[in-house]
Design a protein around this motif. Structure first.
Motif, PDB file in Angstrom:
ATOM      1  N   PHE A  12      40.748  96.662  75.583  1.00  0.00           N
ATOM      2  CA  PHE A  12      40.764  95.380  76.268  1.00  0.00           C
ATOM      3  C   PHE A  12      42.164  95.086  76.792  1.00  0.00           C
ATOM      4  N   LEU A  30      38.156  95.526  84.568  1.00  0.00           N
ATOM      5  CA  LEU A  30      37.335  95.598  83.370  1.00  0.00           C
ATOM      6  C   LEU A  30      35.861  95.418  83.725  1.00  0.00           C
ATOM      7  N   TRP A 195      41.340  89.687  73.057  1.00  0.00           N
ATOM      8  CA  TRP A 195      40.916  89.126  74.338  1.00  0.00           C
ATOM      9  C   TRP A 195      41.262  87.651  74.506  1.00  0.00           C
TER      10      TRP A 195
END
Length: 318
Positions: A12, A30, A195
């Motif tokens: 991430f 992403l 995140w």
């Protein structure tokens, strides 16, 4: 943390919103790596909703759909669009059988509150007005979203109640961002979660609200001091957790992630809805973190995605 999720954490991007423009690029990259959804059972159309300014939407229309949801993407108010949301909007349409209207609302910091809310509300009104064209029952329209989009959906429900706007059948709130004060235990203590952590969340609210001090937290949603036409952080339309009266709102599904700074404010909001007489389904997903459903190989992520679709299907049925 769920072992299936933990192995993917290093993949991430960093939890950083200090540079929104770099963050947008990483967010888009992403999203582009997500497995392509199956869209064979639906029609997909890009449209523009006439507003001031016009709002881009992407409409996912499964065969034999009878209800619809105005769906608002996540991204901390500063990232995301209909393209980055495509993998999730398409899966929601497939799993629910509902028409999904994915909204490309304006982003902060270029466009601060109430720009995104105004865009979302304009799309709700358009959806109700064009229900026949969309092939849906105007009494079966929901609002929903993930993260910042979930907070916007909750704000749309508040505004529709106050302004006697289009009837909303249901709220589908997935890990919503509801409270700019960041005073809950999870908001204060989750400083290094994947995140989304306290620092990134605080930056998101700053980009969205600017530097306006958060005063008068108990002002009613429809008071002049909290009009959606202002840019004040005091407005429940900006941070729905600030609303003092949650009665008369649509039934809701609220999902939270165990390792998410939004967790406790989401649980508190669900409890307050219940205490106000609103029917609520609350699901706290153990071992997950904010946005971890993007790791679709994990069993818990598959369950999360499936439950969103199943919940919406039930809410719009009958």
């Amino acid at each position: 943390m769920d072992p299936e999720l933990e192995a993917f954490v290093p993949l991430f991007p960093p939890a950083d919103l200090s540079d929104p423009f770099t963050a947008r690029k990483s967010f888009a990259e992403l999203a582009a790596r997500m497995p392509a959804p199956d869209t064979s059972g639906m029609e997909i159309e890009d449209r523009t909703v006439a507003a001031d300014p016009d709002v881009p939407v992407r409409i996912y229309r499964p065969h034999l759909a009878h209800g619809a949801i105005v769906w608002l993407h996540g991204g901390g108010f500063v990232m995301g669009d209909v393209d980055t949301e495509h993998p999730w909007a398409a899966r929601l349409a497939d799993g629910s059988g509902a028409v999904v209207i994915s909204v490309g609302y304006r982003l902060a910091p270029e466009h601060r509150f109430p720009a995104a809310l105004d865009d979302a509300y304009a799309v709700l009104e358009w959806t109700a007005e064009h229900a026949a064209e969309l092939g849906v029952d105007p009494e079966r329209i929901a609002v929903g979203g993930h993260s910042a989009g979930g907070g916007l959906a909750a704000a749309v429900a508040l505004r529709a109640r106050e302004e006697q706007g289009p009837p909303i059948r249901f709220q589908l709130l997935n890990q919503p961002g509801l409270d700019d004060r960041l005073e809950t235990w999870s908001a204060r203590n989750f400083t290094d979660t994947p995140w989304l952590n306290r620092g990134k969340l605080a930056a998101a609210w700053r980009h969205y609200l600017g530097d306006t001090p958060a005063t008068q937290p108990n002002a009613p949603a429809n008071s002049p001091a909290t009009s959606p036409a202002t840019s004040s952080a005091t407005s429940p339309y900006a941070a729905p957790a600030r609303a003092t009266d949650l009665s008369g709102l649509p039934p809701a599904y609220v999902a939270t992630a165990e390792l998410c700074p939004n967790r406790d404010e989401d649980i508190a909001y669900a409890l307050r809805l219940l205490q106000a007489g609103v029917s609520v389904e609350l699901h706290q997903w153990p071992g997950t973190f904010h946005g971890s459903q993007a790791i679709m190989s994990a069993e818990v992520s598959q369950r999360q995605i499936a439950e969103l679709g199943d919940t919406l299907r039930r809410a719009l049925a009958g």
